[in-house]
Design a protein around this motif. Structure first.
Motif, PDB file in Angstrom:
ATOM      1  N   PHE A 232      39.153  56.283  40.267  1.00 37.75           N
ATOM      2  CA  PHE A 232      38.618  55.162  41.044  1.00 37.75           C
ATOM      3  C   PHE A 232      38.781  53.849  40.283  1.00 37.75           C
ATOM      4  O   PHE A 232      39.166  52.824  40.858  1.00 37.75           O
ATOM      5  N   ASN A 233      38.480  53.877  39.006  1.00 42.11           N
ATOM      6  CA  ASN A 233      38.560  52.677  38.179  1.00 42.11           C
ATOM      7  C   ASN A 233      39.966  52.064  38.237  1.00 42.11           C
ATOM      8  O   ASN A 233      40.144  50.875  38.541  1.00 42.11           O
ATOM      9  N   GLY A 234      40.987  52.885  37.963  1.00 42.75           N
ATOM     10  CA  GLY A 234      42.350  52.374  37.985  1.00 42.75           C
ATOM     11  C   GLY A 234      42.803  51.960  39.370  1.00 42.75           C
ATOM     12  O   GLY A 234      43.496  50.953  39.550  1.00 42.75           O
ATOM     13  N   PHE A 235      42.426  52.730  40.379  1.00 40.96           N
ATOM     14  CA  PHE A 235      42.733  52.448  41.781  1.00 40.96           C
ATOM     15  C   PHE A 235      42.174  51.091  42.181  1.00 40.96           C
ATOM     16  O   PHE A 235      42.859  50.246  42.781  1.00 40.96           O
ATOM     17  N   LYS A 236      40.943  50.851  41.803  1.00 38.05           N
ATOM     18  CA  LYS A 236      40.296  49.578  42.136  1.00 38.05           C
ATOM     19  C   LYS A 236      40.938  48.407  41.401  1.00 38.05           C
ATOM     20  O   LYS A 236      41.191  47.351  41.988  1.00 38.05           O
ATOM     21  N   GLN A 237      41.227  48.588  40.095  1.00 45.19           N
ATOM     22  CA  GLN A 237      41.843  47.497  39.328  1.00 45.19           C
ATOM     23  C   GLN A 237      43.178  47.092  39.933  1.00 45.19           C
ATOM     24  O   GLN A 237      43.496  45.897  40.039  1.00 45.19           O
ATOM     25  N   LEU A 238      43.976  48.074  40.328  1.00 42.54           N
ATOM     26  CA  LEU A 238      45.275  47.780  40.922  1.00 42.54           C
ATOM     27  C   LEU A 238      45.142  46.929  42.169  1.00 42.54           C
ATOM     28  O   LEU A 238      45.850  45.925  42.343  1.00 42.54           O
ATOM     29  N   LEU A 239      44.230  47.317  43.067  1.00 43.71           N
ATOM     30  CA  LEU A 239      44.089  46.594  44.322  1.00 43.71           C
ATOM     31  C   LEU A 239      43.414  45.236  44.139  1.00 43.71           C
ATOM     32  O   LEU A 239      43.669  44.300  44.903  1.00 43.71           O
ATOM     33  N   LYS A 240      42.594  45.099  43.119  1.00 42.86           N
ATOM     34  CA  LYS A 240      41.927  43.824  42.883  1.00 42.86           C
ATOM     35  C   LYS A 240      42.839  42.843  42.153  1.00 42.86           C
ATOM     36  O   LYS A 240      42.747  41.618  42.372  1.00 42.86           O
ATOM     37  N   TYR A 241      43.723  43.376  41.302  1.00 41.77           N
ATOM     38  CA  TYR A 241      44.592  42.508  40.510  1.00 41.77           C
ATOM     39  C   TYR A 241      46.055  42.919  40.673  1.00 41.77           C
ATOM     40  O   TYR A 241      46.725  43.292  39.703  1.00 41.77           O
ATOM     41  N   PRO A 242      46.579  42.820  41.886  1.00 40.51           N
ATOM     42  CA  PRO A 242      47.972  43.234  42.111  1.00 40.51           C
ATOM     43  C   PRO A 242      48.976  42.312  41.426  1.00 40.51           C
ATOM     44  O   PRO A 242      50.157  42.666  41.328  1.00 40.51           O
ATOM     45  N   ASP A 243      48.531  41.174  40.955  1.00 35.25           N
ATOM     46  CA  ASP A 243      49.423  40.285  40.198  1.00 35.25           C
ATOM     47  C   ASP A 243      49.576  40.737  38.748  1.00 35.25           C
ATOM     48  O   ASP A 243      50.485  40.290  38.047  1.00 35.25           O
ATOM     49  N   ARG A 244      48.712  41.663  38.294  1.00 35.99           N
ATOM     50  CA  ARG A 244      48.741  42.120  36.899  1.00 35.99           C
ATOM     51  C   ARG A 244      49.244  43.554  36.762  1.00 35.99           C
ATOM     52  O   ARG A 244      49.812  43.904  35.728  1.00 35.99           O
ATOM     53  N   PHE A 245      48.997  44.376  37.776  1.00 34.62           N
ATOM     54  CA  PHE A 245      49.323  45.793  37.711  1.00 34.62           C
ATOM     55  C   PHE A 245      50.127  46.190  38.942  1.00 34.62           C
ATOM     56  O   PHE A 245      50.032  45.551  39.989  1.00 34.62           O
ATOM     57  N   LYS A 246      50.910  47.269  38.789  1.00 35.97           N
ATOM     58  CA  LYS A 246      51.812  47.622  39.886  1.00 35.97           C
ATOM     59  C   LYS A 246      51.524  48.970  40.527  1.00 35.97           C
ATOM     60  O   LYS A 246      51.812  49.157  41.718  1.00 35.97           O
TER      61      LYS A 246
END
Length: 360
Positions: A232-246
């Motif tokens: 969940f943590n990684g899933f959320k980070q990706l969707l919240k910061y799509p400019d940083r993670f792919k």
């Protein structure tokens, strides 16, 4: 009767017994052969343990290469270098190290484990970036990260084997703690009034990797993998910061935040809700992100992942489902799923190292 002289080993030659010196040579030779044959096993089982010794994963002075010699997509280590200590030496010679990080932006202090593939040390990649896979555990995620403390789960070997087979990129694994204590889970978020675990994960941990390793300047070299709460943590980070993670491999994950620490703060929860974040990303038209759900047939939760895929798997939100036959809700099952397809899947959407044609 003349008394026999004692050899160097203190044994008599009487009765046909071998002289002491010869026996010592034979014993020494046998020990040498045993050590030569079992050296790898000795390190594996920490008979000769160097755990706790300082370890370096590369030379920050690699930045001495002229700026013009470094490709534009490569960020050389920015420093200052962390004080890593070795926690494991793997049979292939690679190592896991641990350092304590005090996040400059979150103010939180926690441990981070790291592992780099063999390719990272090869001279032909000396001026190449490597992709980073931030690997997050389930459970409390504090004070340890089982991906870092439990190499027996096989994550490091899965990446190594995949890189050798050409089915996986040689990822750097960065494995931080995810929660601030053993009593609560923080949904990888800055919950009002609580430690800033969202800032820790989305900013401090990547900055730590940038300080110590050759990384990509773009999001094409940054991804997450995680199991259960870590998924969940990684899933959320990706969707919240799509400019940083792919991309993310999210295994046995929840879909929405559920920490009791939110105390009914709906606005703050919505800002960290993957469903809300995916809807916003679709409305904004991008950038493209890639979500690979993993789920075992011997665990629950598949219907949640499939519901998300049906409702939000469109436009810039690309989704896939890796079903693990007989897989359970645990790290070993999820590593098996990565071997069976998820590592190859994420490697296709990420950037990998490029050998230097003019290098040594």
């Amino acid at each position: 009767m003349q008394q026999d002289q004692q050899g160097d080993g203190g044994s008599s030659t009487k009765g046909g017994r071998r002289p002491g010196r010869l026996r010592l040579i034979l014993i020494s030779g046998g020990l040498a052969l045993t050590l030569a044959a079992g050296g790898a096993a000795a390190y594996k089982y920490e008979i000769f343990s160097d755990t706790g010794e300082p370890v370096s994963f590369g030379k920050v002075e690699q930045k001495t290469a002229a700026a013009s010699d470094v490709p534009p997509d490569v960020r050389m280590p920015t420093g200052p270098p962390a004080a890593f200590v070795r926690t494991h030496r793997l049979p292939d010679g690679t190592q896991i190290g641990k350092a304590t990080l005090t996040g400059a932006k979150s103010g939180f202090t926690g441990d981070v484990w790291v592992w780099v593939p063999q390719e990272y040390h090869e001279p032909r990649y000396a001026r190449s970036a490597f992709p980073v896979l931030i690997s997050l555990p389930g459970g409390r995620g504090y004070p340890t990260n089982y991906w870092g403390t439990g190499p027996g789960l096989g994550l490091q070997k899965a990446v190594s084997d995949g890189a050798k087979a050409g089915t996986s990129l040689p990822f750097i694994l960065v494995m931080p703690v995810t929660n601030a204590d053993t009593k609560h889970h923080f949904d990888g978020s800055d919950i009002p009034g609580q430690p800033k675990m969202g800032t820790w994960m989305a900013e401090d941990v990547p900055d730590f990797a940038k300080a110590n390793f050759r990384t990509f300047t773009s999001r094409d070299g940054w991804a997450f993998m995680g199991s259960s709460a870590g998924g969940f943590n990684g899933f959320k980070q990706l969707l919240k910061y799509p400019d940083r993670f792919k991309a993310v491999i999210a295994s046995g994950t929840d879909i929405v935040p559920d920490s009791p620490l939110w105390n009914g703060n709906t606005k703050a929860m919505d800002e960290n809700n993957p469903e809300k974040l995916a809807a916003k990303l679709i409305a904004d038209g991008g950038p493209d992100v890639y979500v690979n759900f993993q789920i075992g047939t011997a665990e629950t939760g598949r219907e949640k992942a499939e519901k998300f895929m049906k409702e939000y798997g469109r436009g810039p939100v690309h989704t896939a489902l890796q079903v693990i036959q007989d897989g359970e809700h645990n790290g070993k099952s999820y590593v098996r799923g990565m071997r069976e397809g998820s590592l190859a899947w994420i490697s296709k959407v990420m950037s990998g190292p490029t050998p230097d044609p003019g290098g040594p």
